[in-house]
Design an enzyme around this catalytic site. Structure first.
Site: not given
Ligand code: SF4
Length: 227
Positions: A115-116, A197, A200, A223
């Site tokens: 996701c990151c 985010c 998270c 991240c």
């Molecule tokens: S911090 Fe969480 S929601 Fe944001 S990009 Fe990374 S995994 Fe995705």
């Protein structure tokens, strides 16, 4: 911003190590002045919109600088509002970048690294393609993983990564923020000493590691932007 006077390729790793060591006793403004003189319009600031500390210091030396903020689509509303306050307050060119087309809204539930990589790192690296150097507000006091971060280094992309605030401890940062009324994300006063985010980031108990609310319950601590 004027044009650059050098390129990353013209600086050897030994050059960067010597520069970084030489900046250990320098004020952040001196580091920023060197970066602005060296990389000119090829230099940007990466901002998380947790606070505008680096932006405040930078715009006194390099007004008009580009500031890159990645809107992952998962930010707290307070963070997006902070970005707009920063845009109005400081002499910057705010660039909000997004991964628009392929956002997977629940990827963070199953694979935070993916996701990151998709929603934060990829749009950031796409934006960085226009620059040869970037500055971040990383401080060594943020976490044990950052305790030895150099002030100037080459990142995994081959760009020059500059951390003008690396040596500032919390007391120094807090004093500057108070004296200059630096724009802050209001979540800092609501139990979130480190803000990422929404899905998270958890509140942190007073006295706990400030970054312990990031990806809480997992081994993930970064991240990927600062790699
Ligand atoms: S911090 Fe969480 S929601 Fe944001 S990009 Fe990374 S995994 Fe995705």
């Amino acid at each position: 911003m004027p044009g650059p006077t050098t390129t990353p390729d013209s600086l050897t790793d030994d050059d960067l190590a010597a520069l970084s060591a030489g900046f250990e006793d320098a004020e952040p403004s001196e580091v920023i002045a060197w970066a602005a003189d060296t990389f000119g319009s090829d230099l940007c600031v990466a901002a998380s919109m947790e606070d505008a500390l680096l932006i405040d210091v930078t715009t006194r030396v390099a007004p008009g600088i580009d500031v890159v903020f990645v809107d992952t689509g998962f930010h707290f509303p307070e963070t997006l509002a902070t970005a707009e306050r920063v845009r109005r307050r400081y002499p910057i060119e705010l660039r909000i970048v997004r991964e628009n087309d392929n956002r997977v809204t629940d990827l963070w539930k199953t694979d935070t690294d993916a996701c990151c990589a998709r929603h934060k790192v990829a749009p950031f690296e796409s934006a960085l393609g226009e620059y040869s150097a970037w500055m971040s507000g990383l401080r060594r006091s943020d976490s044990p993983e950052r305790a030895d971060a150099p002030i100037v280094t080459r990142d995994s992309r081959g760009l020059i990564s500059i951390r003008p605030l690396a040596n500032w401890d919390d007391a120094t940062a807090d004093a500057y923020i108070a004296a200059n009324d630096v724009v802050l994300n209001p979540l800092l006063f609501d139990g979130y000493p480190s803000i990422g985010c929404g899905p998270c980031t958890q509140r942190v108990a007073p006295g706990d590691d400030p970054r312990s609310g990031r990806w809480a319950g997992s081994a993930k601590t970064e991240c990927g932007l600062n790699l």
